[in-house]
Design an enzyme around this catalytic site. Structure first.
Site, PDB file in Angstrom:
ATOM      1  N   SER A   1       0.794  -1.202  -0.153  1.00  0.00           N
ATOM      2  CA  SER A   1       0.679  -0.004   0.230  1.00  0.00           C
ATOM      3  C   SER A   1       0.682   1.512   0.134  1.00  0.00           C
ATOM      4  O   SER A   1       1.359   1.526  -1.031  1.00  0.00           O
ATOM      5  CB  SER A   1      -1.457  -0.129   0.824  1.00  0.00           C
TER       6      SER A   1
ATOM      7  N   ASP B   1     -10.724  -4.243  -5.099  1.00  0.00           N
ATOM      8  CA  ASP B   1     -10.024  -3.104  -3.788  1.00  0.00           C
ATOM      9  C   ASP B   1     -10.935  -1.842  -3.758  1.00  0.00           C
ATOM     10  O   ASP B   1     -11.164  -1.349  -5.055  1.00  0.00           O
ATOM     11  CB  ASP B   1      -8.270  -3.024  -4.816  1.00  0.00           C
TER      12      ASP B   1
ATOM     13  N   HIS C   1      -8.602  -4.248  -0.535  1.00  0.00           N
ATOM     14  CA  HIS C   1      -7.041  -4.223   0.102  1.00  0.00           C
ATOM     15  C   HIS C   1      -6.031  -4.836   0.741  1.00  0.00           C
ATOM     16  O   HIS C   1      -4.656  -4.437   0.616  1.00  0.00           O
ATOM     17  CB  HIS C   1      -7.347  -2.434   0.507  1.00  0.00           C
TER      18      HIS C   1
HETATM   19  C1  MLT Z   1      -1.291   6.370  -0.271  1.00  0.00           C
HETATM   20  O1  MLT Z   1      -1.431   7.317   0.503  1.00  0.00           O
HETATM   21  O2  MLT Z   1      -0.009   5.784   0.011  1.00  0.00           O
HETATM   22  C2  MLT Z   1      -2.912   5.337  -0.477  1.00  0.00           C
HETATM   23  O3  MLT Z   1      -3.747   5.930  -0.397  1.00  0.00           O
HETATM   24  C3  MLT Z   1      -2.247   3.767   0.343  1.00  0.00           C
HETATM   25  C4  MLT Z   1      -2.285   4.001   1.601  1.00  0.00           C
HETATM   26  O4  MLT Z   1      -2.183   3.717   2.226  1.00  0.00           O
HETATM   27  O5  MLT Z   1      -4.259   4.208   2.401  1.00  0.00           O
END
Ligand code: MLT
Length: 233
Positions: A108, A164, A195
């Site tokens: 992520s 996701d 996710h």
């Molecule tokens: C991010 O901010 O890198 C993406 O939105 C993934 C997350 O951290 O939720």
């Protein structure tokens, strides 16, 4: 260059290990311990370097600032990607691992900074396992390198979730296209889930590693040595 100060964990490779180091990059709200089990499972013979993101969002560690969910502060992302690449270079000297054989495993937010590092500092990473990544920069403009194949010889696994709610399927495909366009050999894995990672992601990551994680690290190290050698006139 002053040494960037990341809280981190380093575990040396076990005896007889392959010589690669995994750079483990957690998601928002995580820490340096989160991906150690994944690293040990996917590539048991590697050293592990796991920094904690230095940005705090309501107390939750991240690797760069965002303006809203999925809306990145691109200037901060670029600066932090360089800072992370510098940290890896310093850590390679400090812990005596091969800087040419570092493969990122990011989840992520960690996957997003990993792909930013690949695009901005291609020499830093020999490959990447990107778990639920997004496109770090809008393609075009001055952000990703516009021409050439800076990621030639590097393998990348993009592990996306069909359901996701944060990363639409089209964005996963766009990232795969962006990285392939920069020369990387991209494998796109689809999990049926969202996710959150599931077993199929780990199976895909292990299969990807066993199919050549080490090969790429060695190939790109050899390519860099060859590129650095002065040409005969
Ligand atoms: C991010 O901010 O890198 C993406 O939105 C993934 C997350 O951290 O939720």
């Amino acid at each position: 260059m002053t040494e960037p100060d990341f809280l981190h964990r380093f575990e040396p490779a076990p005896p007889g290990g392959g010589g690669e180091t995994l750079l483990l990059l957690h998601g928002t709200g995580g820490n340096e311990n989160d991906l150690l089990p994944i690293g040990r499972t996917v590539a048991p013979g590697t050293a592990l370097l796991a920094p904690r993101g230095r940005v705090l969002e309501h107390g939750m560690p991240r690797f760069f600032r965002r303006l809203a969910e999925g809306v990145f502060d691109v200037a901060d992302l670029r600066a932090r990607a360089h800072e992370l690449a510098d940290f890896v270079a310093h850590a390679a000297k400090r812990y005596a691992f091969d800087a040419a054989r570092v493969v990122a495993v990011g989840f992520s937010n960690g996957a997003n900074i990993a792909s930013a590092v690949m695009l901005l500092r291609p020499e830093c990473l020999a490959g990447s396992i990107l778990l639920r990544p997004m496109v770090p920069f809008a393609p075009g403009g001055a952000d990703p390198p516009a021409t050439g194949a800076p990621l030639a010889g590097r393998r990348v696994l993009v592990a996306a979730g069909r359901a996701d709610p944060i990363v639409p399927a089209s964005e996963s495909e766009q990232l795969a296209t962006l990285l392939s366009g920069a020369g990387a050999e991209v494998t796109l894995h689809w999990s049926p889930g969202g996710h959150t990672l599931d077993r199929s992601d780990l199976t895909a990551a292990s299969a990807w590693w066993n199919a050549g994680g080490a090969r790429v690290a060695r190939t790109s190290a050899a390519a860099r040595t060859a590129a650095a050698r002065p040409r005969a006139k």
